[in-house]
Design a protein around this motif. Structure first.
Motif, PDB file in Angstrom:
ATOM      1  N   ASP A  79       0.822  -1.210   0.000  1.00 31.03           N
ATOM      2  CA  ASP A  79       0.000   0.000   0.000  1.00 31.03           C
ATOM      3  C   ASP A  79       0.857   1.261   0.000  1.00 31.03           C
ATOM      4  O   ASP A  79       0.389   2.331  -0.359  1.00 31.03           O
ATOM      5  CB  ASP A  79      -0.921   0.042   1.219  1.00 31.03           C
ATOM      6  CG  ASP A  79      -2.032  -0.978   1.150  1.00 31.03           C
ATOM      7  OD1 ASP A  79      -2.207  -1.601   0.082  1.00 31.03           O
ATOM      8  OD2 ASP A  79      -2.730  -1.155   2.166  1.00 31.03           O
ATOM      9  N   MET A  80       2.129   1.134   0.409  1.00 31.18           N
ATOM     10  CA  MET A  80       3.008   2.294   0.447  1.00 31.18           C
ATOM     11  C   MET A  80       3.249   2.862  -0.940  1.00 31.18           C
ATOM     12  O   MET A  80       3.415   4.064  -1.101  1.00 31.18           O
ATOM     13  CB  MET A  80       4.342   1.923   1.098  1.00 31.18           C
ATOM     14  CG  MET A  80       4.189   1.585   2.566  1.00 31.18           C
ATOM     15  SD  MET A  80       5.622   0.781   3.319  1.00 31.18           S
ATOM     16  CE  MET A  80       6.986   1.731   2.768  1.00 31.18           C
ATOM     17  N   VAL A  81       3.269   2.016  -1.952  1.00 28.79           N
ATOM     18  CA  VAL A  81       3.544   2.498  -3.304  1.00 28.79           C
ATOM     19  C   VAL A  81       2.385   2.310  -4.279  1.00 28.79           C
ATOM     20  O   VAL A  81       2.321   2.991  -5.290  1.00 28.79           O
ATOM     21  CB  VAL A  81       4.825   1.847  -3.885  1.00 28.79           C
ATOM     22  CG1 VAL A  81       6.053   2.369  -3.175  1.00 28.79           C
ATOM     23  CG2 VAL A  81       4.776   0.356  -3.824  1.00 28.79           C
ATOM     24  N   TYR A  82       1.457   1.378  -3.988  1.00 25.26           N
ATOM     25  CA  TYR A  82       0.370   1.119  -4.927  1.00 25.26           C
ATOM     26  C   TYR A  82      -0.996   1.560  -4.438  1.00 25.26           C
ATOM     27  O   TYR A  82      -1.904   1.715  -5.210  1.00 25.26           O
ATOM     28  CB  TYR A  82       0.287  -0.372  -5.274  1.00 25.26           C
ATOM     29  CG  TYR A  82       1.529  -0.888  -5.934  1.00 25.26           C
ATOM     30  CD1 TYR A  82       2.052  -0.262  -7.053  1.00 25.26           C
ATOM     31  CD2 TYR A  82       2.190  -1.987  -5.434  1.00 25.26           C
ATOM     32  CE1 TYR A  82       3.203  -0.732  -7.648  1.00 25.26           C
ATOM     33  CE2 TYR A  82       3.331  -2.462  -6.038  1.00 25.26           C
ATOM     34  CZ  TYR A  82       3.832  -1.836  -7.135  1.00 25.26           C
ATOM     35  OH  TYR A  82       4.965  -2.301  -7.729  1.00 25.26           O
ATOM     36  N   GLY A  83      -1.207   1.706  -3.147  1.00 25.29           N
ATOM     37  CA  GLY A  83      -2.521   2.029  -2.625  1.00 25.29           C
ATOM     38  C   GLY A  83      -3.321   0.768  -2.368  1.00 25.29           C
ATOM     39  O   GLY A  83      -2.965  -0.317  -2.815  1.00 25.29           O
ATOM     40  N   PRO A  84      -4.423   0.873  -1.624  1.00 22.32           N
ATOM     41  CA  PRO A  84      -5.181  -0.310  -1.233  1.00 22.32           C
ATOM     42  C   PRO A  84      -5.767  -1.092  -2.403  1.00 22.32           C
ATOM     43  O   PRO A  84      -5.956  -2.292  -2.318  1.00 22.32           O
ATOM     44  CB  PRO A  84      -6.274   0.238  -0.326  1.00 22.32           C
ATOM     45  CG  PRO A  84      -6.291   1.693  -0.546  1.00 22.32           C
ATOM     46  CD  PRO A  84      -4.965   2.099  -1.086  1.00 22.32           C
ATOM     47  N   ASP A  85      -6.063  -0.436  -3.516  1.00 18.27           N
ATOM     48  CA  ASP A  85      -6.598  -1.128  -4.688  1.00 18.27           C
ATOM     49  C   ASP A  85      -5.559  -1.239  -5.788  1.00 18.27           C
ATOM     50  O   ASP A  85      -5.886  -1.522  -6.925  1.00 18.27           O
ATOM     51  CB  ASP A  85      -7.824  -0.383  -5.236  1.00 18.27           C
ATOM     52  CG  ASP A  85      -8.936  -0.312  -4.215  1.00 18.27           C
ATOM     53  OD1 ASP A  85      -9.110  -1.304  -3.482  1.00 18.27           O
ATOM     54  OD2 ASP A  85      -9.611   0.722  -4.130  1.00 18.27           O
ATOM     55  N   GLY A  86      -4.316  -1.032  -5.424  1.00 23.00           N
ATOM     56  CA  GLY A  86      -3.271  -0.945  -6.430  1.00 23.00           C
ATOM     57  C   GLY A  86      -2.745  -2.280  -6.907  1.00 23.00           C
ATOM     58  O   GLY A  86      -2.951  -3.312  -6.306  1.00 23.00           O
ATOM     59  N   HIS A  87      -2.102  -2.193  -8.028  1.00 24.30           N
ATOM     60  CA  HIS A  87      -1.474  -3.359  -8.630  1.00 24.30           C
ATOM     61  C   HIS A  87      -0.346  -2.848  -9.509  1.00 24.30           C
ATOM     62  O   HIS A  87      -0.505  -1.862 -10.217  1.00 24.30           O
ATOM     63  CB  HIS A  87      -2.493  -4.139  -9.458  1.00 24.30           C
ATOM     64  CG  HIS A  87      -1.968  -5.462  -9.909  1.00 24.30           C
ATOM     65  ND1 HIS A  87      -1.190  -5.596 -11.025  1.00 24.30           N
ATOM     66  CD2 HIS A  87      -2.086  -6.686  -9.377  1.00 24.30           C
ATOM     67  CE1 HIS A  87      -0.865  -6.863 -11.174  1.00 24.30           C
ATOM     68  NE2 HIS A  87      -1.395  -7.548 -10.185  1.00 24.30           N
TER      69      HIS A  87
END
Length: 111
Positions: A79-87
């Motif tokens: 989540d530090m670099v992509y966010g909670p919905d990141g990929h």
């Protein structure tokens, strides 16, 4: 339960068996999270990855946990670099983290 030599969980305590003699949970307690002192700030750029940041700051991509421990308010390290919905394969999601400031601790604690 076996861990590789040098694992972050190598010295973690096991759960103690219950005093009543019943079979207890056979597992490992959670590892203690360090509270490292931040010495730098990193502004997140699109495409940043924790292992790359660790390679850049510590010359070892396996030290990404130092970054995660210093930014403990994030539930999951990615989540530090992509966010909670990141990929990592979705740059439009990663772009939402652009400019977020992450704290970077020393490579090792000074005693």
């Amino acid at each position: 339960m076996a861990f590789f030599k040098g694992s972050y969980y190598e010295t973690t305590a096991l759960f103690e068996p219950p005093e009543d003699g019943t079979r207890g949970f056979r597992g490992v307690r959670g590892r203690a999270i360090a509270n490292p002192e931040a010495v730098l700030e990193h502004s997140v750029a699109v495409g940043d990855r924790l292992d790359q940041m660790a390679q850049n700051y510590y010359a070892n991509p396996r030290d990404w946990r130092r970054l995660a421990d210093c930014n403990a308010e994030m539930m999951f390290p990615e989540d530090m670099v992509y966010g909670p919905d990141g990929h990592p394969d979705k740059p439009e999601v990663a772009a939402k983290k652009l400019g977020t400031t992450l704290l970077v601790p020393r490579r090792r604690e000074v005693r």
